[in-house]
Scaffold this motif. Structure first.
Motif, PDB file in Angstrom:
ATOM      1  N   ARG A   2      -0.663 -61.726 -71.417  1.00  0.00           N
ATOM      2  CA  ARG A   2      -0.962 -61.657 -72.851  1.00  0.00           C
ATOM      3  C   ARG A   2      -1.058 -60.210 -73.258  1.00  0.00           C
ATOM      4  O   ARG A   2      -1.360 -59.348 -72.444  1.00  0.00           O
ATOM      5  CB  ARG A   2      -2.287 -62.351 -73.157  1.00  0.00           C
ATOM      6  CG  ARG A   2      -2.242 -63.819 -72.943  1.00  0.00           C
ATOM      7  CD  ARG A   2      -3.524 -64.511 -73.303  1.00  0.00           C
ATOM      8  NE  ARG A   2      -4.640 -63.607 -73.488  1.00  0.00           N
ATOM      9  CZ  ARG A   2      -5.877 -63.980 -73.777  1.00  0.00           C
ATOM     10  NH1 ARG A   2      -6.150 -65.224 -73.899  1.00  0.00           N
ATOM     11  NH2 ARG A   2      -6.827 -63.113 -73.924  1.00  0.00           N
ATOM     12  N   TRP A   3      -0.800 -59.913 -74.523  1.00  0.00           N
ATOM     13  CA  TRP A   3      -0.880 -58.550 -75.019  1.00  0.00           C
ATOM     14  C   TRP A   3      -1.368 -58.572 -76.456  1.00  0.00           C
ATOM     15  O   TRP A   3      -1.329 -59.586 -77.133  1.00  0.00           O
ATOM     16  CB  TRP A   3       0.483 -57.853 -74.910  1.00  0.00           C
ATOM     17  CG  TRP A   3       1.564 -58.503 -75.705  1.00  0.00           C
ATOM     18  CD1 TRP A   3       1.974 -58.186 -76.965  1.00  0.00           C
ATOM     19  CD2 TRP A   3       2.367 -59.610 -75.304  1.00  0.00           C
ATOM     20  NE1 TRP A   3       2.983 -59.021 -77.361  1.00  0.00           N
ATOM     21  CE2 TRP A   3       3.249 -59.891 -76.358  1.00  0.00           C
ATOM     22  CE3 TRP A   3       2.435 -60.381 -74.156  1.00  0.00           C
ATOM     23  CZ2 TRP A   3       4.167 -60.929 -76.297  1.00  0.00           C
ATOM     24  CZ3 TRP A   3       3.363 -61.405 -74.100  1.00  0.00           C
ATOM     25  CH2 TRP A   3       4.214 -61.664 -75.157  1.00  0.00           C
ATOM     26  N   VAL A   4      -1.833 -57.414 -76.915  1.00  0.00           N
ATOM     27  CA  VAL A   4      -2.366 -57.287 -78.267  1.00  0.00           C
ATOM     28  C   VAL A   4      -1.260 -56.774 -79.186  1.00  0.00           C
ATOM     29  O   VAL A   4      -0.572 -55.808 -78.868  1.00  0.00           O
ATOM     30  CB  VAL A   4      -3.565 -56.308 -78.300  1.00  0.00           C
ATOM     31  CG1 VAL A   4      -4.047 -56.102 -79.724  1.00  0.00           C
ATOM     32  CG2 VAL A   4      -4.679 -56.831 -77.414  1.00  0.00           C
ATOM     33  N   LYS A  31      -0.863 -62.200 -78.215  1.00  0.00           N
ATOM     34  CA  LYS A  31       0.278 -63.065 -77.974  1.00  0.00           C
ATOM     35  C   LYS A  31       0.333 -63.411 -76.497  1.00  0.00           C
ATOM     36  O   LYS A  31      -0.156 -62.667 -75.672  1.00  0.00           O
ATOM     37  CB  LYS A  31       1.578 -62.365 -78.380  1.00  0.00           C
ATOM     38  CG  LYS A  31       1.700 -62.204 -79.882  1.00  0.00           C
ATOM     39  CD  LYS A  31       3.102 -61.930 -80.289  1.00  0.00           C
ATOM     40  CE  LYS A  31       3.879 -63.193 -80.171  1.00  0.00           C
ATOM     41  NZ  LYS A  31       5.024 -63.298 -81.057  1.00  0.00           N
ATOM     42  N   GLY A  32       0.950 -64.521 -76.175  1.00  0.00           N
ATOM     43  CA  GLY A  32       1.092 -64.946 -74.798  1.00  0.00           C
ATOM     44  C   GLY A  32       0.361 -66.251 -74.544  1.00  0.00           C
ATOM     45  O   GLY A  32      -0.406 -66.719 -75.381  1.00  0.00           O
ATOM     46  N   ILE A  40      -3.677 -54.541 -70.828  1.00  0.00           N
ATOM     47  CA  ILE A  40      -4.307 -53.461 -71.584  1.00  0.00           C
ATOM     48  C   ILE A  40      -3.643 -52.155 -71.182  1.00  0.00           C
ATOM     49  O   ILE A  40      -3.628 -51.800 -70.008  1.00  0.00           O
ATOM     50  CB  ILE A  40      -5.819 -53.393 -71.318  1.00  0.00           C
ATOM     51  CG1 ILE A  40      -6.479 -54.707 -71.735  1.00  0.00           C
ATOM     52  CG2 ILE A  40      -6.445 -52.214 -72.044  1.00  0.00           C
ATOM     53  CD1 ILE A  40      -7.939 -54.797 -71.420  1.00  0.00           C
ATOM     54  N   THR A  41      -3.075 -51.473 -72.159  1.00  0.00           N
ATOM     55  CA  THR A  41      -2.417 -50.190 -71.906  1.00  0.00           C
ATOM     56  C   THR A  41      -2.979 -49.140 -72.842  1.00  0.00           C
ATOM     57  O   THR A  41      -3.510 -49.457 -73.905  1.00  0.00           O
ATOM     58  CB  THR A  41      -0.897 -50.282 -72.118  1.00  0.00           C
ATOM     59  OG1 THR A  41      -0.658 -50.652 -73.482  1.00  0.00           O
ATOM     60  CG2 THR A  41      -0.269 -51.305 -71.197  1.00  0.00           C
TER      61      THR A  41
END
Length: 49
Positions: A2-4, A31-32, A40-41
């Protein structure tokens, strides 16, 4: 995974035969698939001239 997704503007179609457009704000969301780990990046902005 998942990512933001950050908030952004969208040209939303509407009206007869989907012929009109209006600007609509889409708020931040993830999303995901549910239950997947969150990616988290660090965000890096590059300024170029």
């Amino acid at each position: 995974m998942r990512w933001v997704v950050s908030g952004h503007w969208l040209n939303q179609v509407h009206g007869p035969n989907r012929s009109l457009r209006r600007r609509q704000w889409v708020p931040s969301h993830t999303k995901g698939p549910d239950g997947a780990p969150l990616l988290i990046t660090a965000r890096v902005n590059v300024w170029r001239r």
